[in-house]
Design an enzyme around this catalytic site. Structure first.
Site, PDB file in Angstrom:
ATOM      1  N   ASP A 185      36.390  39.839  29.590  1.00  0.00           N
ATOM      2  CA  ASP A 185      37.708  40.519  28.746  1.00  0.00           C
ATOM      3  C   ASP A 185      38.774  39.724  29.477  1.00  0.00           C
ATOM      4  O   ASP A 185      38.620  39.374  30.728  1.00  0.00           O
ATOM      5  CB  ASP A 185      37.591  42.108  28.810  1.00  0.00           C
ATOM      6  CG  ASP A 185      38.920  42.542  28.026  1.00  0.00           C
ATOM      7  OD1 ASP A 185      38.701  42.288  26.876  1.00  0.00           O
ATOM      8  OD2 ASP A 185      39.888  43.059  28.687  1.00  0.00           O
ATOM      9  N   SER A 186      40.051  39.815  29.020  1.00  0.00           N
ATOM     10  CA  SER A 186      41.141  39.159  29.401  1.00  0.00           C
ATOM     11  C   SER A 186      41.376  40.227  30.652  1.00  0.00           C
ATOM     12  O   SER A 186      42.383  39.704  31.369  1.00  0.00           O
ATOM     13  CB  SER A 186      42.071  39.172  28.420  1.00  0.00           C
ATOM     14  OG  SER A 186      42.595  40.421  27.799  1.00  0.00           O
ATOM     15  N   TYR A 208      46.218  38.528  26.910  1.00  0.00           N
ATOM     16  CA  TYR A 208      45.850  37.336  26.106  1.00  0.00           C
ATOM     17  C   TYR A 208      46.709  37.344  24.575  1.00  0.00           C
ATOM     18  O   TYR A 208      46.548  36.690  23.912  1.00  0.00           O
ATOM     19  CB  TYR A 208      44.311  37.303  25.796  1.00  0.00           C
ATOM     20  CG  TYR A 208      43.845  36.352  26.898  1.00  0.00           C
ATOM     21  CD1 TYR A 208      44.147  36.396  28.216  1.00  0.00           C
ATOM     22  CD2 TYR A 208      42.400  35.892  26.533  1.00  0.00           C
ATOM     23  CE1 TYR A 208      43.386  35.762  29.106  1.00  0.00           C
ATOM     24  CE2 TYR A 208      41.460  35.344  27.425  1.00  0.00           C
ATOM     25  CZ  TYR A 208      42.179  35.178  28.760  1.00  0.00           C
ATOM     26  OH  TYR A 208      41.401  34.608  29.878  1.00  0.00           O
ATOM     27  N   GLY A 209      46.855  38.607  24.254  1.00  0.00           N
ATOM     28  CA  GLY A 209      47.412  38.991  22.854  1.00  0.00           C
ATOM     29  C   GLY A 209      48.443  38.234  22.395  1.00  0.00           C
ATOM     30  O   GLY A 209      48.723  38.014  21.426  1.00  0.00           O
ATOM     31  N   CYS A 223      36.440  41.130  24.043  1.00  0.00           N
ATOM     32  CA  CYS A 223      37.942  40.943  23.824  1.00  0.00           C
ATOM     33  C   CYS A 223      38.142  40.332  22.574  1.00  0.00           C
ATOM     34  O   CYS A 223      37.754  39.347  22.026  1.00  0.00           O
ATOM     35  CB  CYS A 223      38.450  39.937  24.985  1.00  0.00           C
ATOM     36  SG  CYS A 223      40.103  39.533  24.822  1.00  0.00           S
ATOM     37  N   GLU A 271      47.309  50.348  30.167  1.00  0.00           N
ATOM     38  CA  GLU A 271      47.104  49.982  31.575  1.00  0.00           C
ATOM     39  C   GLU A 271      48.183  50.391  32.686  1.00  0.00           C
ATOM     40  O   GLU A 271      48.056  50.199  33.906  1.00  0.00           O
ATOM     41  CB  GLU A 271      47.456  48.244  31.529  1.00  0.00           C
ATOM     42  CG  GLU A 271      46.034  47.485  30.754  1.00  0.00           C
ATOM     43  CD  GLU A 271      45.884  46.002  31.159  1.00  0.00           C
ATOM     44  OE1 GLU A 271      46.720  45.639  31.783  1.00  0.00           O
ATOM     45  OE2 GLU A 271      44.895  45.768  30.715  1.00  0.00           O
ATOM     46  N   CYS A 281      40.950  46.774  19.472  1.00  0.00           N
ATOM     47  CA  CYS A 281      41.326  46.300  20.536  1.00  0.00           C
ATOM     48  C   CYS A 281      40.736  47.185  21.727  1.00  0.00           C
ATOM     49  O   CYS A 281      40.646  48.608  21.318  1.00  0.00           O
ATOM     50  CB  CYS A 281      42.884  46.582  21.047  1.00  0.00           C
ATOM     51  SG  CYS A 281      43.321  46.074  22.659  1.00  0.00           S
ATOM     52  N   HIS A 331      41.319  48.271  24.467  1.00  0.00           N
ATOM     53  CA  HIS A 331      42.133  49.301  25.046  1.00  0.00           C
ATOM     54  C   HIS A 331      42.250  50.749  24.386  1.00  0.00           C
ATOM     55  O   HIS A 331      42.524  51.810  24.707  1.00  0.00           O
ATOM     56  CB  HIS A 331      43.492  48.828  25.321  1.00  0.00           C
ATOM     57  CG  HIS A 331      43.367  47.992  26.678  1.00  0.00           C
ATOM     58  ND1 HIS A 331      43.076  46.513  26.615  1.00  0.00           N
ATOM     59  CD2 HIS A 331      44.153  47.961  27.736  1.00  0.00           C
ATOM     60  CE1 HIS A 331      43.357  46.060  27.725  1.00  0.00           C
ATOM     61  NE2 HIS A 331      43.925  46.765  28.610  1.00  0.00           N
TER      62      HIS A 331
END
Length: 276
Positions: free
Chosen positions: A13-14, A45-46, A76, A161, A195, A197
């Site tokens: 994943d990023s 990365y988005g 990801c 995050e 996503c 997250h």
């Protein structure tokens, strides 16, 4: 064909988000050895271009190959949307081996049409995933009658995050993007969290979504798809070691990774630094 040594399954994943998918994979398939790599130094990365995401993802895939991973899951959505096709079609054929790279979009869209009764689904994702149109294109392949609506949620990843996903301020951004999505059609009865997250925002997403609408995270779907893939490809399953081992790598601060990974995985980790 090169003689290959068996090794762990790689999960990439990023950053941290892929740990929500990894959590479901190890729950479903605990017997395998795994290596998780987060490219935290270059996340997110988005917002990056297709070429940049492809370059970064390929570098991380090659790093996991060097760690003896024969199967790599791109946990990801942005990497799956912007890099997976090129890696599968351009790079893997150059390697005379059984190494494979899998993504999260195809296994999700293979089931998406079965989850909706109205035939209308909503996608919540990063700007990169939404602008790639990958979910629209792939869903149409499997379920051409299903209508797909999308909404990019650029603030959701930073909220998670920065550990603000439980804060009152997060409600504003969650409600705003859900309203934007659902205003596109009253027929939407299924919403996909595209996503990794976003499952951490589930409580708030559920609170601001009408009760009849299903909210679908990807982790269980991807884990089930990987289990099925290994059953269908015993020659690849034989190249996966099964000792229940877990290793974690990050391209950024190990202390930061260890601190935040616990939010996503629900257990402490002891990561190592990886220089690309």
């Amino acid at each position: 064909m090169e003689l290959q040594q068996a090794g762990p399954i790689g999960v990439f994943d990023s950053g941290y988000g892929g740990l929500t998918v990894f959590k479901e994979i190890i729950k479903k398939l605990p017997q395998y050895d795994y290596v998780y790599l987060g490219d935290n130094a270059r996340a997110p990365y988005g917002v990056r271009s297709f070429d940049t995401v492809y370059e970064y993802t390929l570098q991380c895939v090659e790093a996991l190959f060097r760690l003896n991973c024969n199967i790599i899951v791109l946990a990801c959505n942005t990497a799956s949307a912007k890099a997976l096709r090129n890696i599968q079609q351009k790079d893997l054929p150059k390697r005379k081996s059984l190494q494979r790279v899998l993504g999260v979009i195809r296994p999700t869209t293979e089931l998406l049409g079965e989850l909706t009764r109205s035939g209308e689904v909503g996608i919540l994702g990063t700007q990169g995933t939404v602008s790639s149109q990958s979910y629209v294109i792939e869903t149409q392949k499997f379920f051409p009658e299903v209508k797909v609506y999308q909404e990019a949620c650029p603030m959701w990843v930073p909220l998670v995050e920065n550990r603000e996903h439980d804060s009152p301020g997060a409600d504003y951004f969650v409600k705003r993007h859900l309203n934007n999505l659902l205003s596109q059609s009253q027929g939407i009865d299924t919403v996909l969290l595209a996503c990794t997250h976003y499952p951490l925002l589930m409580e708030k997403i559920r609170a601001h979504t009408p009760g009849h609408i299903k909210i679908i995270p990807q982790g269980e779907i991807v884990a089930g798809s990987l289990e099925d893939y290994l059953k269908r490809h015993p020659e690849l399953d034989a190249l996966c070691t099964k000792g229940g081992g877990r290793e974690f790598y990050t391209t950024e601060s190990v202390d930061d990774f260890n601190s935040k990974a616990n939010i996503f995985l629900g257990q402490p980790v002891n990561a190592k630094y990886l220089h690309l």
